[in-house]
Design an enzyme around this catalytic site. Structure first.
Site, PDB file in Angstrom:
ATOM      1  N   ARG A  31       0.827  -1.228   0.000  1.00  0.00           N
ATOM      2  CA  ARG A  31       0.000   0.000   0.000  1.00  0.00           C
ATOM      3  C   ARG A  31       0.856   1.272   0.000  1.00  0.00           C
ATOM      4  O   ARG A  31       0.517   2.273   0.641  1.00  0.00           O
ATOM      5  CB  ARG A  31      -0.967   0.035   1.194  1.00  0.00           C
ATOM      6  CG  ARG A  31      -1.954  -1.093   1.228  1.00  0.00           C
ATOM      7  CD  ARG A  31      -2.905  -1.106   0.038  1.00  0.00           C
ATOM      8  NE  ARG A  31      -3.687  -2.321   0.055  1.00  0.00           N
ATOM      9  CZ  ARG A  31      -3.331  -3.437  -0.586  1.00  0.00           C
ATOM     10  NH1 ARG A  31      -2.244  -3.489  -1.336  1.00  0.00           N
ATOM     11  NH2 ARG A  31      -4.088  -4.512  -0.513  1.00  0.00           N
ATOM     12  N   SER A  74     -11.384  -1.055   3.186  1.00  0.00           N
ATOM     13  CA  SER A  74     -10.695  -1.399   4.447  1.00  0.00           C
ATOM     14  C   SER A  74     -10.210  -0.123   5.093  1.00  0.00           C
ATOM     15  O   SER A  74      -9.536   0.679   4.457  1.00  0.00           O
ATOM     16  CB  SER A  74      -9.482  -2.284   4.170  1.00  0.00           C
ATOM     17  OG  SER A  74      -9.888  -3.462   3.564  1.00  0.00           O
ATOM     18  N   GLU A  96      -5.587   2.942   6.656  1.00  0.00           N
ATOM     19  CA  GLU A  96      -5.270   2.886   5.221  1.00  0.00           C
ATOM     20  C   GLU A  96      -5.919   4.086   4.533  1.00  0.00           C
ATOM     21  O   GLU A  96      -5.393   4.661   3.592  1.00  0.00           O
ATOM     22  CB  GLU A  96      -5.820   1.580   4.638  1.00  0.00           C
ATOM     23  CG  GLU A  96      -5.608   1.461   3.145  1.00  0.00           C
ATOM     24  CD  GLU A  96      -6.005   0.092   2.606  1.00  0.00           C
ATOM     25  OE1 GLU A  96      -5.561  -0.931   3.144  1.00  0.00           O
ATOM     26  OE2 GLU A  96      -6.784   0.077   1.632  1.00  0.00           O
TER      27      GLU A  96
HETATM   28  C1  LIG Z   1     -15.964  -0.734  -1.408  1.00  0.00           C
HETATM   29  C2  LIG Z   1     -14.482  -0.459  -1.517  1.00  0.00           C
HETATM   30  C3  LIG Z   1     -13.612  -1.502  -1.769  1.00  0.00           C
HETATM   31  C4  LIG Z   1     -12.233  -1.243  -1.866  1.00  0.00           C
HETATM   32  N1  LIG Z   1     -11.389  -2.299  -2.113  1.00  0.00           N
HETATM   33  C5  LIG Z   1     -10.063  -2.076  -2.195  1.00  0.00           C
HETATM   34  C6  LIG Z   1      -9.161  -3.159  -2.451  1.00  0.00           C
HETATM   35  O1  LIG Z   1      -9.560  -4.306  -2.612  1.00  0.00           O
HETATM   36  N2  LIG Z   1      -7.846  -2.888  -2.509  1.00  0.00           N
HETATM   37  C7  LIG Z   1      -7.354  -1.615  -2.354  1.00  0.00           C
HETATM   38  O2  LIG Z   1      -6.124  -1.438  -2.435  1.00  0.00           O
HETATM   39  N3  LIG Z   1      -8.177  -0.579  -2.117  1.00  0.00           N
HETATM   40  C8  LIG Z   1      -9.513  -0.768  -2.044  1.00  0.00           C
HETATM   41  N4  LIG Z   1     -10.362   0.283  -1.805  1.00  0.00           N
HETATM   42  C9  LIG Z   1      -9.815   1.637  -1.562  1.00  0.00           C
HETATM   43  C10 LIG Z   1      -9.717   2.513  -2.821  1.00  0.00           C
HETATM   44  O3  LIG Z   1     -10.700   2.190  -3.772  1.00  0.00           O
HETATM   45  C11 LIG Z   1      -8.341   2.392  -3.460  1.00  0.00           C
HETATM   46  O4  LIG Z   1      -7.352   2.816  -2.555  1.00  0.00           O
HETATM   47  C12 LIG Z   1      -8.214   3.243  -4.733  1.00  0.00           C
HETATM   48  O5  LIG Z   1      -7.003   2.929  -5.348  1.00  0.00           O
HETATM   49  C13 LIG Z   1      -8.274   4.759  -4.455  1.00  0.00           C
HETATM   50  O6  LIG Z   1      -8.393   5.416  -5.701  1.00  0.00           O
HETATM   51  P1  LIG Z   1      -9.147   6.819  -5.812  1.00  0.00           P
HETATM   52  O7  LIG Z   1      -9.019   7.266  -7.203  1.00  0.00           O
HETATM   53  O8  LIG Z   1     -10.514   6.731  -5.268  1.00  0.00           O
HETATM   54  O9  LIG Z   1      -8.230   7.696  -4.853  1.00  0.00           O
HETATM   55  P2  LIG Z   1      -8.724   8.918  -3.945  1.00  0.00           P
HETATM   56  O10 LIG Z   1      -9.476   8.387  -2.781  1.00  0.00           O
HETATM   57  O11 LIG Z   1      -9.373   9.942  -4.783  1.00  0.00           O
HETATM   58  O12 LIG Z   1      -7.308   9.467  -3.457  1.00  0.00           O
HETATM   59  C14 LIG Z   1      -6.550   8.672  -2.548  1.00  0.00           C
HETATM   60  C15 LIG Z   1      -5.104   9.180  -2.569  1.00  0.00           C
HETATM   61  O13 LIG Z   1      -4.559   8.961  -3.868  1.00  0.00           O
HETATM   62  C16 LIG Z   1      -3.974  10.154  -4.343  1.00  0.00           C
HETATM   63  N5  LIG Z   1      -4.139  10.231  -5.793  1.00  0.00           N
HETATM   64  C17 LIG Z   1      -5.257  10.073  -6.529  1.00  0.00           C
HETATM   65  N6  LIG Z   1      -5.017  10.262  -7.836  1.00  0.00           N
HETATM   66  C18 LIG Z   1      -3.704  10.561  -7.926  1.00  0.00           C
HETATM   67  C19 LIG Z   1      -2.842  10.890  -9.017  1.00  0.00           C
HETATM   68  N7  LIG Z   1      -3.275  10.942 -10.279  1.00  0.00           N
HETATM   69  N8  LIG Z   1      -1.536  11.145  -8.757  1.00  0.00           N
HETATM   70  C20 LIG Z   1      -1.067  11.123  -7.481  1.00  0.00           C
HETATM   71  N9  LIG Z   1      -1.844  10.829  -6.405  1.00  0.00           N
HETATM   72  C21 LIG Z   1      -3.146  10.549  -6.630  1.00  0.00           C
HETATM   73  C22 LIG Z   1      -4.730  11.282  -3.661  1.00  0.00           C
HETATM   74  O14 LIG Z   1      -3.956  12.469  -3.588  1.00  0.00           O
HETATM   75  C23 LIG Z   1      -4.989  10.687  -2.287  1.00  0.00           C
HETATM   76  O15 LIG Z   1      -3.895  10.938  -1.448  1.00  0.00           O
HETATM   77  C24 LIG Z   1     -11.741   0.060  -1.712  1.00  0.00           C
HETATM   78  C25 LIG Z   1     -12.642   1.120  -1.480  1.00  0.00           C
HETATM   79  C26 LIG Z   1     -13.993   0.868  -1.381  1.00  0.00           C
HETATM   80  C27 LIG Z   1     -14.944   2.009  -1.145  1.00  0.00           C
END
Ligand SMILES: Cc1cc2nc3c(=O)[nH]c(=O)nc-3n(C[C@H](O)[C@H](O)[C@H](O)COP(=O)(O)OP(=O)(O)OC[C@H]3O[C@@H](n4cnc5c(N)ncnc54)[C@H](O)[C@@H]3O)c2cc1C
Length: 311
Positions: free
Chosen positions: A171, A223, A293
């Site tokens: 992560r 999570s 996380e």
């Molecule tokens: C129901 C559910 C299930 C999930 N299952 C998983 C799973 O199985 N495994 C897992 O790892 N995660 C899981 N997640 C968490 C999440 O979906 C992941 O961490 C996902 O990768 C976050 O992406 P996001 O675009 O929503 O990031 P955001 O929440 O929008 O941002 C999170 C972080 O990423 C950074 N970020 C976003 N885009 C960029 C970019 N282009 N450049 C630099 N930094 C950036 C942001 O600055 C911030 O710090 C889950 C979430 C939910 C709600």
């Protein structure tokens, strides 16, 4: 307001004074002064320049699926990448812009008989968010398929980073250490061979398991804690007797204790209190410190638990 005029001149889509709860998967979060939707890397760079020029805080987000935003919100510019969503598949190589949904990219890969991204078919985030946190599930991680990326550095130069430059671990990626913004990533996948389970079937099976085990009918950020070495966060929380434990309308899921769910109208502070309580209880019972996380945006009154805290 200068920032607004400049953004309008550049014809970049934006919203003003909007509640972030309308965007987060947690359905929690106060107001953002601006939410901006650049469509290209050049526009994204321009928005950052304008925010800097006007001395406003800014933050790049993808699909808001790994964040808890405080009730106080964000008095600055939230830049979401979701309109930067072009991707292409060339044989077994996929190039995807940061705002593509990783689940969509994974699905397309599977449909093209490519294996390696099945684990991501149910992750509701963007490519940028997934690379940033080296997202993973079911023994797969972004780092397994990542080849290289283009990022924007602090001086707004476009820089190419190879996998070896990314410092991926559980992560974690280099994007967390430095203020680098992922613009697009290239993933190298493998062709499924005769005798392999079809990639799309594997992805469907992972999604079936998610529906069975995870509380997907409630808003959450997935999570809430990282997996501590040698343990599972959900199991520790469950063994501490906290399944179903509730503060306000935030609740440790009955279905999967690793998730905090919003039962409807939960406040960010309720979630923070629940995080603190779970950390403290698990630490006192098992001596394991759970590390969030989910990322926090804005100011919170409730601290995170520290082993020597007196609360
Ligand atoms: C129901 C559910 C299930 C999930 N299952 C998983 C799973 O199985 N495994 C897992 O790892 N995660 C899981 N997640 C968490 C999440 O979906 C992941 O961490 C996902 O990768 C976050 O992406 P996001 O675009 O929503 O990031 P955001 O929440 O929008 O941002 C999170 C972080 O990423 C950074 N970020 C976003 N885009 C960029 C970019 N282009 N450049 C630099 N930094 C950036 C942001 O600055 C911030 O710090 C889950 C979430 C939910 C709600």
């Amino acid at each position: 307001m200068e920032f607004e005029k400049d953004i309008e001149k550049l014809n970049i889509e934006f919203l003003k004074d909007k509640p972030l709860k309308d965007f987060t998967t947690f359905k929690i979060g106060g107001m953002a002064r601006y939410i901006v939707f650049p469509k290209t890397a050049a526009e994204l760079g321009e928005v950052i320049k304008l925010a800097r020029k006007n001395q406003m805080d800014w933050k790049v987000l993808g699909n808001f699926s790994n964040v808890l935003v405080s009730e106080k919100g964000f008095d600055g510019v939230i830049i979401t990448t979701v309109r930067m969503d072009f991707y292409k598949i060339d044989q077994n190589v996929i190039e995807a812009e940061c705002g593509c949904m990783i689940s969509q990219v994974a699905k397309k890969a599977c449909e093209n008989n490519l294996k390696g991204l099945e684990f991501a078919a149910g992750i509701p985030g963007t490519v940028g968010g997934a690379v940033y946190m080296n997202a993973g599930a079911y023994d797969g991680e972004i780092k397994d398929v990542f080849e290289f990326a283009e990022v924007l550095d602090e001086n707004l130069n476009v820089v190419k980073l190879e996998k070896a430059d990314m410092r991926f671990s559980y992560r974690h990626s280099r994007l967390k250490e430095e203020k680098l913004i992922l613009l697009k990533a290239t993933f190298r996948l493998q062709y499924a061979q005769k005798g392999d389970v079809l990639p799309i079937e594997k992805a469907n099976e992972f999604n079936r398991r998610r529906r069975e085990k995870q509380p997907l009918l409630y808003p959450s950020a997935g999570s809430i804690f990282k997996r501590p070495a040698g343990y599972f966060a959900g199991k520790l929380i469950e063994d501490a007797g906290l399944k179903g434990y509730r503060i306000g309308n935030a609740c440790i899921s009955e279905k999967h204790a690793g998730f905090i769910v919003n039962l409807g109208g939960a406040s960010a502070e309720d979630v923070r209190k629940l995080i603190f309580h779970a950390q403290k209880t698990v630490y006192e019972k098992f001596g394991v410190l759970l590390e969030p996380e989910v990322e926090f945006i804005g100011e919170f009154e409730t601290p995170l638990f520290e082993p020597d805290s007196k609360c």
